[in-house]
Design an enzyme around this catalytic site. Structure first.
Site, PDB file in Angstrom:
ATOM      1  N   ASP A  54      29.754  96.874   5.423  1.00 28.06           N
ATOM      2  CA  ASP A  54      28.726  96.762   6.449  1.00 28.06           C
ATOM      3  C   ASP A  54      29.279  96.569   7.843  1.00 28.06           C
ATOM      4  O   ASP A  54      30.473  96.454   8.043  1.00 28.06           O
ATOM      5  CB  ASP A  54      27.833  95.561   6.123  1.00 28.06           C
ATOM      6  N   LYS A  69      25.020  98.420  10.322  1.00 27.81           N
ATOM      7  CA  LYS A  69      24.093  98.603  11.437  1.00 27.81           C
ATOM      8  C   LYS A  69      24.387  97.509  12.441  1.00 27.81           C
ATOM      9  O   LYS A  69      24.824  96.420  12.098  1.00 27.81           O
ATOM     10  CB  LYS A  69      22.643  98.526  10.973  1.00 27.81           C
ATOM     11  N   MET A 106      18.595  85.485  10.900  1.00 29.77           N
ATOM     12  CA  MET A 106      18.116  86.592  11.743  1.00 29.77           C
ATOM     13  C   MET A 106      16.993  86.153  12.677  1.00 29.77           C
ATOM     14  O   MET A 106      16.088  86.929  12.967  1.00 29.77           O
ATOM     15  CB  MET A 106      17.584  87.756  10.869  1.00 29.77           C
TER      16      MET A 106
HETATM   17  N1  SAH Z   1      23.571  88.121   3.089  1.00 34.43           N
HETATM   18  C1  SAH Z   1      23.925  87.338   4.248  1.00 34.43           C
HETATM   19  C2  SAH Z   1      22.817  87.248   5.245  1.00 34.43           C
HETATM   20  C3  SAH Z   1      22.539  88.498   5.928  1.00 34.43           C
HETATM   21  S1  SAH Z   1      21.195  88.404   7.042  1.00 34.43           S
HETATM   22  C4  SAH Z   1      24.317  85.957   3.783  1.00 34.43           C
HETATM   23  O1  SAH Z   1      24.130  85.610   2.617  1.00 34.43           O
HETATM   24  O2  SAH Z   1      24.835  85.213   4.589  1.00 34.43           O
HETATM   25  C5  SAH Z   1      22.054  88.424   8.581  1.00 34.43           C
HETATM   26  C6  SAH Z   1      21.912  87.099   9.225  1.00 34.43           C
HETATM   27  O3  SAH Z   1      22.794  86.176   8.602  1.00 34.43           O
HETATM   28  C7  SAH Z   1      22.296  87.030  10.674  1.00 34.43           C
HETATM   29  O4  SAH Z   1      21.256  87.489  11.498  1.00 34.43           O
HETATM   30  C8  SAH Z   1      22.511  85.565  10.842  1.00 34.43           C
HETATM   31  O5  SAH Z   1      21.287  84.869  10.895  1.00 34.43           O
HETATM   32  C9  SAH Z   1      23.143  85.213   9.532  1.00 34.43           C
HETATM   33  N2  SAH Z   1      24.617  85.191   9.599  1.00 34.43           N
HETATM   34  C10 SAH Z   1      25.458  85.863   8.816  1.00 34.43           C
HETATM   35  N3  SAH Z   1      26.734  85.530   9.104  1.00 34.43           N
HETATM   36  C11 SAH Z   1      26.674  84.613  10.099  1.00 34.43           C
HETATM   37  C12 SAH Z   1      27.633  83.864  10.807  1.00 34.43           C
HETATM   38  N4  SAH Z   1      28.931  83.975  10.565  1.00 34.43           N
HETATM   39  N5  SAH Z   1      27.215  83.000  11.763  1.00 34.43           N
HETATM   40  C13 SAH Z   1      25.914  82.856  12.020  1.00 34.43           C
HETATM   41  N6  SAH Z   1      24.958  83.538  11.372  1.00 34.43           N
HETATM   42  C14 SAH Z   1      25.322  84.394  10.412  1.00 34.43           C
END
Ligand code: SAH
Length: 530
Positions: free
Chosen positions: A39, A61, A176
């Site tokens: 991704d 994306k 998000m």
């Molecule tokens: N599957 C992922 C989530 C994806 S949704 C998981 O389990 O973590 C994408 C969102 O994840 C981002 O918009 C943000 O809110 C969060 N996110 C993912 N990595 C992040 C990081 N290192 N720091 C802050 N927010 C993060």
């Protein structure tokens, strides 16, 4: 058709950003993948684990720009599984938490493709941990909710049950949600949450660029605006946020928030890099040296053939040790062939590498500059007529050889490896240097300084490096830097990598904490959901 459904797909959770937070199982799959479909901002370090022969396909994306739609990604997984043994679908955090992993699994099921899912540490857990916020805590929070913050704020009715969410006495974690922050805050306040409720927003959590903005439901929107925070961000609401005052362990590391350019050869960067990273620094690799084989092995091979003729073998670098033993082994010999030789190791890293080959150095000078090495030799024995073998780099300074000769030794110097300017470009590092976003540059030899200056251009030195601190491993490197117009700010008393790191920590401690509140551009690369 043969092998029609031969392959399988593994959905692997990459973890939240820190590449070491992938699971052992996930890493094992990554290391044996034939195809990796990853991704937006897949951590480059994780991709480095993928076999060179594997196909790597980016389907991420970014800011709403899709490379492939979810439907197309599902098709791609199926198509690749039909022609390959192991397809790894690398996804940020956990594949099944706001990662659309469920949709991919359903598509695979429908197509009859075998699949597995390897969980990952989700951002909603890990990012809080790295911000010093326990998601649950006795007396403060007995539940944790993972909530999407991605709802369309113009929608008439919400899929989220805001009265229920607001009335929960646990920790609320929004994914998000940055662009909807005002809406989230309003809904919680409208439904009875106190304006004094603690809130934190954490950007790029678990990476060296982690940034946290704290406040309350009453003031967080203004604070976030003032800082100009950008995604990706996790929003945490609840009393546990207050524990960060005491538990904030990551952002308080001695080099946290410091951006350090490391200029050694590609293969050697990792030791310095991991020491600095463990202290919280963000590392920008700018390799200046490329180590390669000598034009001919003949001189070293002949020396090894008649190795018992030498009284001493003097190793001056890890590379020299590696090349020597590579050729020794090529002659079907091992360390026992050195039972007639005394061995000198210059520098602790060289001595340690020798130990890995079963050799304990007979002499290890306390200082690693030629002058003191020669002095120690003189103290130890009369070198008149003694044969010394010096396996070295092609560009090694002649001083050591000359000095040993001067005191009567018969010195044979052979080229064990060559060092060249690394011709690779590092556009990201150059742009950070240009825009003044680098705190420290480290130099570990004269050639790293010379090649660095050659690569960035002498004319750019003052323009780009005025605010940058220069860290040199020792006086010779520092002298070369001075000759090229670079003033050294940091230099250890002992000329080793660990001592250099320690000197950097002490120097930074002495500097006043000039924390920039501006949102930084982050060079950490993450896997976010496609
Ligand atoms: N599957 C992922 C989530 C994806 S949704 C998981 O389990 O973590 C994408 C969102 O994840 C981002 O918009 C943000 O809110 C969060 N996110 C993912 N990595 C992040 C990081 N290192 N720091 C802050 N927010 C993060």
């Amino acid at each position: 058709m043969a092998n029609r459904f031969w392959g399988r797909v593994v959905l692997v959770g990459a973890g939240p950003g820190d590449p070491e937070l992938i699971t052992v199982k996930g890493l094992r799959f990554l290391r044996s993948a034939d195809v990796v479909i990853y991704d937006y901002l897949a951590n480059e370090r994780l991709l480095a684990e993928v076999p060179a022969s594997a196909e790597k396909i980016y389907v991420g994306k970014q800011h709403g720009r899709h490379t492939l739609s979810q439907e197309q990604i599902n098709h791609l997984l199926i198509e690749k599984a039909r022609s390959h043994r192991l397809v790894v679908r690398l996804k940020g955090g956990d594949p099944f938490i706001f990662g659309r992993g469920g949709e991919e699994a359903l598509a695979l099921k429908e197509a009859g493709i075998p699949f597995e899912v390897v969980p990952g540490i989700t951002a909603g857990a890990a990012v809080l941990t790295y911000a010093g916020i326990p998601a649950s805590h006795r007396g403060l929070a007995t539940s944790v909710s993972f909530i999407t913050g991605h709802e369309d704020p113009t929608k008439e009715s919400s899929d989220l049950d805001w009265p229920a969410i607001a009335s929960m006495h646990g920790t609320l974690v929004f994914y998000m949600g940055l662009s909807n922050l005002p809406m989230i805050v309003n809904r919680l306040l409208e439904n009875g949450r106190s304006p004094a409720t603690p809130v934190a927003l954490v950007r790029w959590g678990t990476t060296p660029c982690q940034q946290t903005v704290e406040g309350t439901l009453g003031n967080i929107v203004a604070r976030v605006e003032a800082v100009g925070l950008k995604p990706p961000v996790i929003i945490v609401v609840g009393d546990v946020v207050a524990l960060r005052q005491q538990i904030n362990w990551f952002e308080t590391k001695p080099l946290f928030g410091k951006r350090i350019v490391v200029t050694r050869s590609r293969s050697q960067i990792s030791v310095l890099q991991s020491l600095l990273e463990a202290l919280g620094a963000e590392i920008l690799a700018f390799p200046t040296i490329e180590i390669s084989e000598p034009k001919s092995w003949q001189p070293l091979d002949s020396a090894i053939q008649e190795i018992s003729k030498y009284d001493w073998i003097v190793f001056t670098s890890v590379n020299g040790v590696d090349a020597f033993f590579q050729r020794l082994h090529a002659q079907d010999k091992d360390s026992r062939a050195l039972d007639h030789n005394f061995i000198c190791a210059i520098g602790p890293a060289t001595a340690e590498r020798l130990r890995a080959f079963g050799i304990k150095a007979d002499m290890q000078p306390k200082e690693f500059v030629t002058e003191s090495v020669v002095e120690e030799f003189q103290k130890l024995s009369d070198l008149k007529g003694k044969h010394i073998l010096l396996p070295r780099a092609d560009i090694a300074r002649p001083l050591l050889k000359d000095e040993l000769k001067r005191i009567g030794a018969a010195v044979t110097e052979v080229v064990a490896y060559r060092t060249r300017v690394d011709e690779g470009t590092s556009p990201e590092v150059l742009s950070k240097l240009r825009s003044g976003e680098v705190d420290i540059i480290t130099f570990t030899s004269s050639s790293t300084v010379k090649n660095f200056v050659a690569k960035i251009g002498q004319e750019n030195l003052t323009k780009w490096l005025s605010g940058v601190r220069i860290a040199c491993i020792g006086p010779i490197t520092s002298k070369t830097a001075a000759e090229l117009g670079l003033q050294t700010h940091i230099m250890p008393d002992e000329y080793t990598i660990p001592a250099l790191v320690q000197a950097i920590v002490e120097y930074m401690k002495g500097e006043s904490e000039k924390q920039t509140k501006k949102t930084r551009n982050c060079s950490a690369k993450l896997c976010l959901p496609g």
